[in-house]
Write a protein that holds these residues in place. Sequence first.
Motif, PDB file in Angstrom:
ATOM      1  N   TYR A 184       0.770  -2.975  -6.294  1.00 53.09           N
ATOM      2  CA  TYR A 184       0.741  -1.708  -5.593  1.00 53.09           C
ATOM      3  C   TYR A 184      -0.398  -1.128  -5.657  1.00 53.09           C
ATOM      4  CZ  TYR A 184       5.873  -1.989  -5.892  1.00 53.09           C
ATOM      5  OH  TYR A 184       7.371  -2.466  -5.967  1.00 53.09           O
ATOM      6  N   TYR A 210       4.200   6.465 -12.717  1.00 52.31           N
ATOM      7  CA  TYR A 210       4.955   6.510 -11.523  1.00 52.31           C
ATOM      8  C   TYR A 210       5.933   5.087 -11.131  1.00 52.31           C
ATOM      9  CZ  TYR A 210       2.377  10.714 -10.304  1.00 52.31           C
ATOM     10  OH  TYR A 210       1.781  11.914 -10.228  1.00 52.31           O
ATOM     11  N   ILE A 218       6.718  10.408  -3.862  1.00 50.94           N
ATOM     12  CA  ILE A 218       6.612  10.014  -5.291  1.00 50.94           C
ATOM     13  C   ILE A 218       5.855  11.042  -5.937  1.00 50.94           C
ATOM     14  CG2 ILE A 218       5.992   8.445  -6.962  1.00 50.94           C
ATOM     15  CD1 ILE A 218       6.627   6.138  -4.916  1.00 50.94           C
ATOM     16  N   TYR A 219       4.712  11.409  -5.569  1.00 50.22           N
ATOM     17  CA  TYR A 219       3.734  12.112  -6.005  1.00 50.22           C
ATOM     18  C   TYR A 219       4.157  13.673  -6.059  1.00 50.22           C
ATOM     19  CZ  TYR A 219       1.184   8.056  -5.691  1.00 50.22           C
ATOM     20  OH  TYR A 219       0.886   6.661  -5.595  1.00 50.22           O
ATOM     21  N   TYR A 277       7.358   2.564  -8.487  1.00 51.59           N
ATOM     22  CA  TYR A 277       7.490   2.197  -7.234  1.00 51.59           C
ATOM     23  C   TYR A 277       8.199   1.188  -7.040  1.00 51.59           C
ATOM     24  CZ  TYR A 277       2.764   4.443  -7.781  1.00 51.59           C
ATOM     25  OH  TYR A 277       1.544   5.353  -7.967  1.00 51.59           O
ATOM     26  N   GLN A 337       0.780  -1.216   0.054  1.00 51.05           N
ATOM     27  CA  GLN A 337      -0.147   0.121  -0.046  1.00 51.05           C
ATOM     28  C   GLN A 337       0.779   1.256   0.117  1.00 51.05           C
ATOM     29  OE1 GLN A 337      -2.865   0.220   3.339  1.00 51.05           O
ATOM     30  NE2 GLN A 337      -3.305   2.567   2.584  1.00 51.05           N
ATOM     31  N   ILE A 338       0.563   1.951  -0.963  1.00 50.68           N
ATOM     32  CA  ILE A 338       1.395   3.376  -1.102  1.00 50.68           C
ATOM     33  C   ILE A 338       0.429   4.647  -0.533  1.00 50.68           C
ATOM     34  CG2 ILE A 338       2.385   5.063  -2.811  1.00 50.68           C
ATOM     35  CD1 ILE A 338       3.903   2.383  -2.808  1.00 50.68           C
ATOM     36  N   GLY A 350      -3.476   1.762  -3.671  1.00 51.47           N
ATOM     37  CA  GLY A 350      -3.598   3.091  -2.997  1.00 51.47           C
ATOM     38  C   GLY A 350      -5.068   2.909  -2.444  1.00 51.47           C
ATOM     39  N   GLY A 360      -2.318   7.910  -7.277  1.00 55.90           N
ATOM     40  CA  GLY A 360      -1.586   6.814  -8.033  1.00 55.90           C
ATOM     41  C   GLY A 360      -2.427   6.337  -9.218  1.00 55.90           C
ATOM     42  N   ASP A 393       8.600   1.886  -0.746  1.00 51.52           N
ATOM     43  CA  ASP A 393       8.083   2.949  -0.796  1.00 51.52           C
ATOM     44  C   ASP A 393       6.601   3.184  -0.239  1.00 51.52           C
ATOM     45  OD1 ASP A 393       9.427   4.447  -2.517  1.00 51.52           O
ATOM     46  OD2 ASP A 393       8.730   3.670  -4.382  1.00 51.52           O
ATOM     47  N   GLY A 394       6.067   1.766   0.449  1.00 50.19           N
ATOM     48  CA  GLY A 394       5.014   1.592   1.228  1.00 50.19           C
ATOM     49  C   GLY A 394       5.039   0.605   2.293  1.00 50.19           C
ATOM     50  N   SER A 403       2.670  10.309  -0.370  1.00 48.31           N
ATOM     51  CA  SER A 403       3.994   9.792  -0.682  1.00 48.31           C
ATOM     52  C   SER A 403       4.853  10.848  -1.525  1.00 48.31           C
ATOM     53  CB  SER A 403       3.866   8.433  -1.488  1.00 48.31           C
ATOM     54  OG  SER A 403       5.068   8.182  -2.207  1.00 48.31           O
TER      55      SER A 403
END
Length: 395
Positions: free
Chosen positions: A302, A253, A231-232, A255, A224-225, A304, A311, A259-260, A229
């Motif tokens: 991945y 993106y 990343i965004y 991952y 789970q991201i 969300g 994401g 990251d999660g 995060s």
Amino acid sequence: MKRVIVGLSGGVDSSVAAYLLKEQGYEVIGLFMKNWHDDSVTISNECPWLEDSNDAMIVAEKLGIPFQVVDLSEDYKVRIVDYMFNEYEKGRTPNPDVLCNREIKFDVFLKIALDLGADYVATGHYCRKGEEEINDEPVYKLLAGIDDNKDQSYFLCQLSQEQLSKALFPIGELTKPEVRKIAAEQDLITADKKDSQGLCFIGKVRLPEFLQQKLQPKEGVIVQIPEDSAIYNREIPTFHSKEEELAFFSTKYEYTISDGKVVGKHQGAHYFTKGQRKGLAVGGTKEPLFVIDTDVVENVIYTGEGKNHKGLYRNVLFVSNEELHWIRTDLAMQNGASMEVLSRIRYRQKLEEATLYKVETGMYVAFKNAQSAITEGQFVAWYLNDELLGSGVIS
């Protein structure tokens, strides 16, 4: 009398299509396409081909038209099923219905029809065909069906001028309730029959089990991201050209597991697709989890939380030249050109404003509004008003 071969599927739409053509004075022949033998992966009698072919035969008898069953399962396996396995294995999500129209109904089936001396093939699709003389040549147009709720032009987005020239869509000017009404008035056995779901002609298939015939289950983790995060918050560089900007925003993106947090396990990343919510079997979140990406190499899914998770959204997608298709070849764009269109990335999605940008390697489709779950392997189709001009596979 022009001869038309109707693909009678055993449903109400093709039944009424055959009736209307007969009323219009065509010589009509009904053919049922048998495309699948393996009942072990279809869900309990939901849509066994036997029942459908029976219904198609009863409709043909009622209408007084010749009828036969053609077995296309060999072609279907090679052109549709093997392609599906191949795409899922690569982590892409194919659209078998679009392919079935291009490869089976308007290719293999069309050839059989032409061998039987047909002038046209007809189907029960909710779409229309237009024709115009341009530079002394006939140009065929694929137009949306009148019934907004049922428009199926998207499924035909890969047809060519040649295929369209031989196609008829008798129910395109009607709404679904009108079609059912005609079927009831003519006392056709399919009048109240439920619309079939699932794969084109296979019926309701248990997709994971279907895919497991070829793609072995392999346990992996679900990550789970978080919505916030880093990343965004990627830094947006200075662009030196429109193409650089489009390339940046069309890139998804990336991952990694770190990251999660790991929230569950799955049986194979290739069984899942972007935007998917069901089948994850992970609890404990306020809102449901959605798949935001799959990594078939590392076998990781991945996710969300919630359908508005960052994401899931992107504005720009890319189609490579090899997978770019124009129905209106006369409108195909040259490098450097752009075009304002309406576009959709899945059936039943409302048309969205977008701009096409043709570049050397392919074409970018830039949407005015961010789109949820742009999925590799699916088709993007673009329209001017109610005419579908072309389509491509999302890279």
